[in-house]
Enzyme design. Structure first.
Site, mmCIF file in Angstrom:
data_model
loop_
_atom_site.group_PDB
_atom_site.id
_atom_site.type_symbol
_atom_site.label_atom_id
_atom_site.label_comp_id
_atom_site.label_asym_id
_atom_site.label_seq_id
_atom_site.Cartn_x
_atom_site.Cartn_y
_atom_site.Cartn_z
ATOM 1 N N LYS A 26 0.834 -1.202 0.000
ATOM 2 C CA LYS A 26 0.000 0.000 0.000
ATOM 3 C C LYS A 26 0.879 1.268 0.000
ATOM 4 O O LYS A 26 2.095 1.185 -0.058
ATOM 5 C CB LYS A 26 -0.925 -0.022 1.210
ATOM 6 C CG LYS A 26 -1.871 -1.245 1.229
ATOM 7 C CD LYS A 26 -2.856 -1.178 0.082
ATOM 8 C CE LYS A 26 -4.046 -2.110 0.235
ATOM 9 N NZ LYS A 26 -3.752 -3.544 0.170
HETATM 10 C C1 LIG Z 1 -9.660 -2.961 -1.062
HETATM 11 C C2 LIG Z 1 -9.043 -3.622 0.139
HETATM 12 N N1 LIG Z 1 -9.785 -3.740 1.247
HETATM 13 C C3 LIG Z 1 -9.281 -4.303 2.361
HETATM 14 C C4 LIG Z 1 -7.993 -4.797 2.412
HETATM 15 C C5 LIG Z 1 -7.511 -5.450 3.645
HETATM 16 O O1 LIG Z 1 -6.395 -4.823 4.199
HETATM 17 P P1 LIG Z 1 -5.364 -5.630 5.101
HETATM 18 O O2 LIG Z 1 -4.572 -6.521 4.202
HETATM 19 O O3 LIG Z 1 -4.533 -4.565 5.725
HETATM 20 O O4 LIG Z 1 -6.158 -6.403 6.096
HETATM 21 C C6 LIG Z 1 -7.178 -4.682 1.276
HETATM 22 C C7 LIG Z 1 -5.788 -5.174 1.302
HETATM 23 O O5 LIG Z 1 -5.302 -5.812 0.427
HETATM 24 C C8 LIG Z 1 -7.722 -4.083 0.108
HETATM 25 O O6 LIG Z 1 -6.986 -3.970 -1.008
#
Ligand SMILES: Cc1ncc(COP(=O)(O)O)c(C=O)c1O
Length: 388
Positions: free
Chosen positions: A185
């Site tokens: 990210k």
């Molecule tokens: C659109 C979206 N929502 C939620 C998430 C979840 O984030 P995390 O991996 O930090 O739990 C991601 C991560 O890849 C994402 O791309």
């Protein structure tokens, strides 16, 4: 296969100041629930111009906490964008709600508000709108629908810190906005996330659910000299350590420059691909600015799916880390096993069949980007001619 160095589609950048900040915390008193958590929350809230920010240990936790603080539960329906990572929908399932998938706009690839409106029932409680690839979804009409039917607007902005909608920063508009700090990210804490919200009441609820449903934290009990605490709800341990918040703070300091570089890369891709046959790029409306977490392109044409497969393999063989974001969520086995069927969201399915994410991160050099552009155009020509 190639002897050229591999180009990832995204990756973290860790500098000496990041290492030093983490080392300083490791040598201090507070590894978790200490001052760095609040410092990171304050800096992030200022960055996205939100009144409140609550740091957690993943973007998924951020979405789950938003559901809990919004009071979503058994018997409720939650309308979720179909073109997203599974976590956007899973958060509704965690709290016992039913997911209703909404289609995307075929040009912007973000949630289609007209479809959202048609899906509202008297059981609908919330909308999860996803800023796909970093492009803000059309928050104005979504806000209107939420207000008209008394729904909670939850924005999954895991791709979109720094994005802007009609002059306002993403994070300051929806009732709850979720961010992720996974290494691919914009900024990273290893694993981590943040929820921003507009009211003090929601802020308190998020903090309570973040820590087992206990309304006070260890440091505040230390400060007031009491051992007493009360669990008032069923919460979780979604706390993020000070160690990684220190990293988040130094990373956030570089976000402005990194975002500029992402935008520069996006402009160069856009110019290079204008007019290329069988290729479409994501349309970003004039009233918004994308944060360009991803640079997705769509291969179009009768044989889009097979062309995409051959372009994907060709680029991977050339050491270019392309990826695909995303298979519509309801096409995953977990959702299919629960009765969701193909055909629910035709635009998401059509767009997905040709999607390809190209390398997009601030460390991508101009010459690497040229390599990606050249290789993609060549691979498309080959795929079009049906060459292996
Ligand atoms: C659109 C979206 N929502 C939620 C998430 C979840 O984030 P995390 O991996 O930090 O739990 C991601 C991560 O890849 C994402 O791309």
């Amino acid at each position: 296969m190639t002897s050229e160095p591999f180009i990832p589609y995204g990756r973290q950048i860790i500098d000496d100041d990041d290492l030093q900040a983490v080392a300083d915390v490791l040598q201090g008193d507070w590894l978790t629930t200490g001052p760095k958590v609040g410092e990171f929350e304050k800096a992030f809230a200022e960055y996205v111009e939100a009144p409140h920010a609550v740091a957690v240990n993943s973007g998924t936790a951020a979405l789950h906490l938003a559901m809990l603080a919004a009071g979503v539960g058994e018997g409720d329906e939650v309308i979720v964008s179909s073109l997203t990572f599974v976590a956007s929908a899973n958060a509704a399932v965690y709290v016992g709600a039913t997911v209703v998938f909404a289609d995307i706009d075929p040009r912007t690839w973000t949630i289609d508000h007209t479809h959202v409106r048609s899906l509202v029932t008297d059981r609908t409680k919330a909308i999860v709108a996803v800023d796909y690839a970093g492009a803000p979804c059309d928050l104005g009409p979504l806000r209107d629908i939420a207000d008209e039917f008394a729904l909670v607007l939850i924005e999954d902005a895991c791709h979109a810190p720094g994005a802007v909608y009609q002059g306002r920063r993403i994070g300051s508009i929806a009732d709850f906005t979720a961010f992720s700090f996974h290494p691919v990210k914009h900024i990273t804490t290893g694993e981590g996330g943040m929820v921003t919200t507009l009211t003090g009441e929601h802020d308190r609820a998020l903090r309570t659910f973040r820590s087992h449903g206990i309304a006070t934290d260890f440091r505040s009990r230390e400060a007031s000299g009491t051992w007493e605490y009360d669990q008032v709800a069923l919460g979780y341990n979604y706390r993020i350590p000070d160690i990684t918040c220190a990293l988040g703070i130094t990373q956030l300091g570089k976000q402005g420059a990194w975002l500029d570089r992402r935008r520069q890369i996006a402009v160069a891709y856009g110019e290079a691909f204008a007019g290329v046959p069988n290729l479409e790029t994501q349309h970003v409306e004039d009233d918004r600015t994308s944060a360009w977490h991803l640079y997705p392109v769509r291969i179009i044409g009768e044989n889009a799916a097979s062309m995409r497969a051959s372009v994907f393999s060709e680029l991977r063989d050339q050491g270019i880390g392309v990826n695909v974001h995303y298979r519509p969520v309801y096409e995953h086995s977990y959702y299919r096993d629960r009765g969701y069927e193909s055909g629910l969201c035709p635009n998401a399915e059509a767009v997905y069949s040709g999607l390809l994410s190209l390398p997009m991160w601030p460390g991508l050099t101009d010459s690497e980007q040229d390599r990606v552009i050249h290789a993609l155009i060549q691979a498309l020509v080959k795929a079009r001619n049906g060459q292996p």
